[in-house]
Design a protein around this motif. Structure first.
Motif, mmCIF file in Angstrom:
data_model
loop_
_atom_site.group_PDB
_atom_site.id
_atom_site.type_symbol
_atom_site.label_atom_id
_atom_site.label_comp_id
_atom_site.label_asym_id
_atom_site.label_seq_id
_atom_site.Cartn_x
_atom_site.Cartn_y
_atom_site.Cartn_z
ATOM 1 N N ALA A 98 0.828 -1.205 0.000
ATOM 2 C CA ALA A 98 0.000 0.000 0.000
ATOM 3 C C ALA A 98 0.866 1.260 0.000
ATOM 4 O O ALA A 98 0.611 2.199 -0.771
ATOM 5 C CB ALA A 98 -0.935 -0.012 1.206
ATOM 6 N N TYR A 105 -4.395 0.605 3.243
ATOM 7 C CA TYR A 105 -4.746 -0.810 3.451
ATOM 8 C C TYR A 105 -5.330 -0.956 4.841
ATOM 9 O O TYR A 105 -4.857 -0.330 5.802
ATOM 10 C CB TYR A 105 -3.508 -1.701 3.311
ATOM 11 N N PHE A 114 -7.767 -2.554 -0.129
ATOM 12 C CA PHE A 114 -6.827 -1.574 -0.658
ATOM 13 C C PHE A 114 -7.628 -0.486 -1.351
ATOM 14 O O PHE A 114 -8.482 -0.770 -2.206
ATOM 15 C CB PHE A 114 -5.864 -2.214 -1.663
#
Length: 381
Positions: A98, A105, A114
């Motif tokens: 992420a 995330y 996500f």
């Protein structure tokens, strides 16, 4: 047009220890759920991606780890990713992915989400706030909204149709569904989620949340607030002021207030989980005193019930089965604080002491322990 990409998982680990698939309930479809999620998030993984489309990268990782993954509709699924991760815990690997892509995330129950960082920070708290609202409603109105169901839809499904299906499933009028703009989503198979979490997951991708009326039969889609916070109090004893100062430093995004011997925290669900971590009691010790007899001692003070149960399960190789729907319908908080002091206790005595005063009872079948509201036996209406 951006698509909401959702990936589910199969039954093997990318690397490192895998979870025994026989321990997974059939209705989960092979996804990691419950205690298995923590084990999977701690398992080491390795990946090596070079200009791989994000959707393929996350799908390969999710498949290997039996972890369902949701990619928010606002994220380009074909965005290339180049990244190498060597033997890092899956949870840390998710966070690194992420950060690398400047995404957010969060672990939304059995789903790795996500998406935009601002929504990833709010998603779990939005669902928790709706759950708190639900607990204030009459029990008949809450059962359908707490029902855990797996979720499937076909390729090119419109998210508006998913909202309509949720309304029909629970007999709830969803007002403002026109705010769910036209889009086409790929096919998905997701592990069991409550009705509350499923609607939250769809609405959040349009920067929406919802409000329930007093009957639980009408939900109004509204703009998701820019900031969200849960307010909960924790007993801290005579040194509450000193404890509050430490917590305020450790939780910079939360509001920490002392009220006599209690500490009130106003913050995200993650802030409360961090506070509960600090309230965990001493490690449990197991002692054998006579041949053929095992006794246990446990000392915890003002620790979250679900954390204590999780520790007992891990230390003693037990499986706890929470009747979540009945427990939530009864208004019993699984994160309520408990104090337990037992010495030379049998296993049943230990579990009984953990549950004392919580409103919960249990039934034990060897190493499996069922938890349910004390006023009724499991399986009875």
């Amino acid at each position: 047009m951006r698509q909401c990409v959702l990936m589910s998982a199969l039954l093997f680990a990318l690397c490192g220890p895998s979870i025994d698939s026989g321990a997974i309930a059939e209705e989960t479809g092979g996804w990691a759920t419950g205690a298995a999620i923590g084990q999977q998030l701690a398992a080491p993984v390795s990946v090596s991606w070079s200009n791989l489309p994000l959707v393929r990268a996350l799908k390969s990782l999710g498949t290997a780890q039996r972890m369902a993954v949701v990619l928010d509709r606002r994220v380009d699924p074909e965005r290339p990713i180049t990244l190498a991760i060597d033997q890092e815990p899956l949870g840390e690997a998710m966070e690194k992915i992420a950060r690398h892509l400047k995404l957010g995330y969060c672990q939304f129950g059995p789903i790795a989400y996500f998406g935009p960082p601002a929504m990833a920070r709010r998603l779990r708290t939005l669902a928790a706030l709706r759950l708190e609202e639900l607990r204030q409603l009459p029990s008949p109105a809450t059962r359908k909204l707490l029902m855990m169901r797996s979720w499937h839809w076909d390729d090119l499904t419109e998210p508006r149709q998913l909202v309509d299906d949720l309304a029909a499933e629970a007999g709830v009028e969803i007002v403002g569904a026109d705010k769910i703009t036209h889009d086409l989503w790929p096919a998905a198979d997701l592990p069991p989620l409550s009705w509350i979490d499923r609607l939250t997951l769809v609405a959040a991708q349009f920067e929406l949340s919802f409000e329930l009326d007093k009957t639980g039969r009408r939900a109004q889609l509204v703009a998701a607030p820019a900031t969200v916070a849960l307010s909960r109090s924790y007993r801290a004893g005579a040194d509450a002021a000193a404890v509050a100062r430490r917590w305020a430093k450790a939780l910079p995004d939360a509001r920490v207030v002392v009220d006599k011997n209690q500490i009130r925290i106003e913050g995200r669900l993650e802030d409360h989980e961090a506070a509960q971590q600090r309230l965990r009691g001493k490690p449990m010790e197991k002692t054998t005193v006579t041949a053929g007899k095992e006794v246990y001692q446990l000392s915890v003070e003002n620790a979250a019930l679900d954390q204590v149960v999780g520790q007992v399960a891990e230390r003693l190789n037990l499986e706890f089965d929470w009747d979540r729907a009945a427990i939530d319908a009864a208004g019993i908080a699984t994160d309520q604080l408990v104090t337990v002091k037992v010495h030379d206790a049998s296993l049943d005595e230990l579990v009984r002491a953990v549950l004392a005063g919580t409103g919960l009872a249990f039934r034990r079948d060897d190493r499996k322990i069922s938890l349910y509201p004390a006023r009724r036996e499991p399986g009875k209406q």
